[in-house]
Design a protein around this motif. Sequence first.
Motif, PDB file in Angstrom:
ATOM      1  N   GLU A  49      14.451 107.070  19.792  1.00  0.00           N
ATOM      2  CA  GLU A  49      14.640 106.887  18.350  1.00  0.00           C
ATOM      3  C   GLU A  49      13.304 107.007  17.614  1.00  0.00           C
ATOM      4  O   GLU A  49      13.196 107.699  16.594  1.00  0.00           O
ATOM      5  CB  GLU A  49      15.262 105.511  18.106  1.00  0.00           C
ATOM      6  N   ALA A  69      19.270 112.424  18.307  1.00  0.00           N
ATOM      7  CA  ALA A  69      20.593 112.603  18.923  1.00  0.00           C
ATOM      8  C   ALA A  69      20.634 111.940  20.302  1.00  0.00           C
ATOM      9  O   ALA A  69      21.635 111.302  20.662  1.00  0.00           O
ATOM     10  CB  ALA A  69      20.926 114.085  19.033  1.00  0.00           C
ATOM     11  N   ALA A  72      20.943 108.242  19.743  1.00  0.00           N
ATOM     12  CA  ALA A  72      22.295 107.886  19.307  1.00  0.00           C
ATOM     13  C   ALA A  72      23.281 107.953  20.463  1.00  0.00           C
ATOM     14  O   ALA A  72      24.222 107.164  20.524  1.00  0.00           O
ATOM     15  CB  ALA A  72      22.740 108.815  18.174  1.00  0.00           C
ATOM     16  N   GLN A  78      23.455 102.113  17.523  1.00  0.00           N
ATOM     17  CA  GLN A  78      23.260 103.502  17.136  1.00  0.00           C
ATOM     18  C   GLN A  78      23.044 103.720  15.644  1.00  0.00           C
ATOM     19  O   GLN A  78      22.751 104.832  15.230  1.00  0.00           O
ATOM     20  CB  GLN A  78      24.448 104.332  17.590  1.00  0.00           C
ATOM     21  N   ARG A  82      21.349 107.162  14.261  1.00  0.00           N
ATOM     22  CA  ARG A  82      22.194 108.103  13.506  1.00  0.00           C
ATOM     23  C   ARG A  82      21.654 108.318  12.091  1.00  0.00           C
ATOM     24  O   ARG A  82      21.753 109.405  11.544  1.00  0.00           O
ATOM     25  CB  ARG A  82      23.635 107.617  13.476  1.00  0.00           C
ATOM     26  N   LYS A 101      27.271 112.286  10.501  1.00  0.00           N
ATOM     27  CA  LYS A 101      26.500 111.323  11.295  1.00  0.00           C
ATOM     28  C   LYS A 101      26.403 109.979  10.582  1.00  0.00           C
ATOM     29  O   LYS A 101      26.449 108.923  11.212  1.00  0.00           O
ATOM     30  CB  LYS A 101      25.115 111.862  11.631  1.00  0.00           C
ATOM     31  N   GLU A 104      29.655 108.243  11.048  1.00  0.00           N
ATOM     32  CA  GLU A 104      29.723 107.672  12.392  1.00  0.00           C
ATOM     33  C   GLU A 104      28.923 106.379  12.467  1.00  0.00           C
ATOM     34  O   GLU A 104      29.333 105.422  13.115  1.00  0.00           O
ATOM     35  CB  GLU A 104      29.186 108.674  13.422  1.00  0.00           C
ATOM     36  N   ALA A 105      27.773 106.357  11.805  1.00  0.00           N
ATOM     37  CA  ALA A 105      26.916 105.165  11.827  1.00  0.00           C
ATOM     38  C   ALA A 105      27.613 103.976  11.162  1.00  0.00           C
ATOM     39  O   ALA A 105      27.425 102.834  11.570  1.00  0.00           O
ATOM     40  CB  ALA A 105      25.599 105.446  11.119  1.00  0.00           C
TER      41      ALA A 105
END
Length: 107
Positions: A49, A69, A72, A78, A82, A101, A104-105
Amino acid sequence: MSDKIVERKSKSSGLHDEGTAAMKSKDYVAAIVKFTAAAKLSPHFKTYELLGECYLELKDIPQAIKYAAAAAGIGNNQFRARFILAKALVEFGDIQWAVDKLNEALR
């Protein structure tokens, strides 16, 4: 856990701390060197990260995407990875992928 693994994790942790200090000083190149060495000894989502974040600061967008990526994908928290990935995707010019993304986060 074997002594060898414990030693690798300890060395990795020290390198990670040195990378974090370099990052705080905005020496992103030095931070990348430290984080890369730490990841080779003991891969960890937080190291990836932070590598993504360093590369993003240096505007090396493909590398930023790659490491964010990876973070994540293997991390247990995550959201931040993300978010960094989404920022890199915006810089890359793929707004829709960045939005995906971020969504998704937030899940």
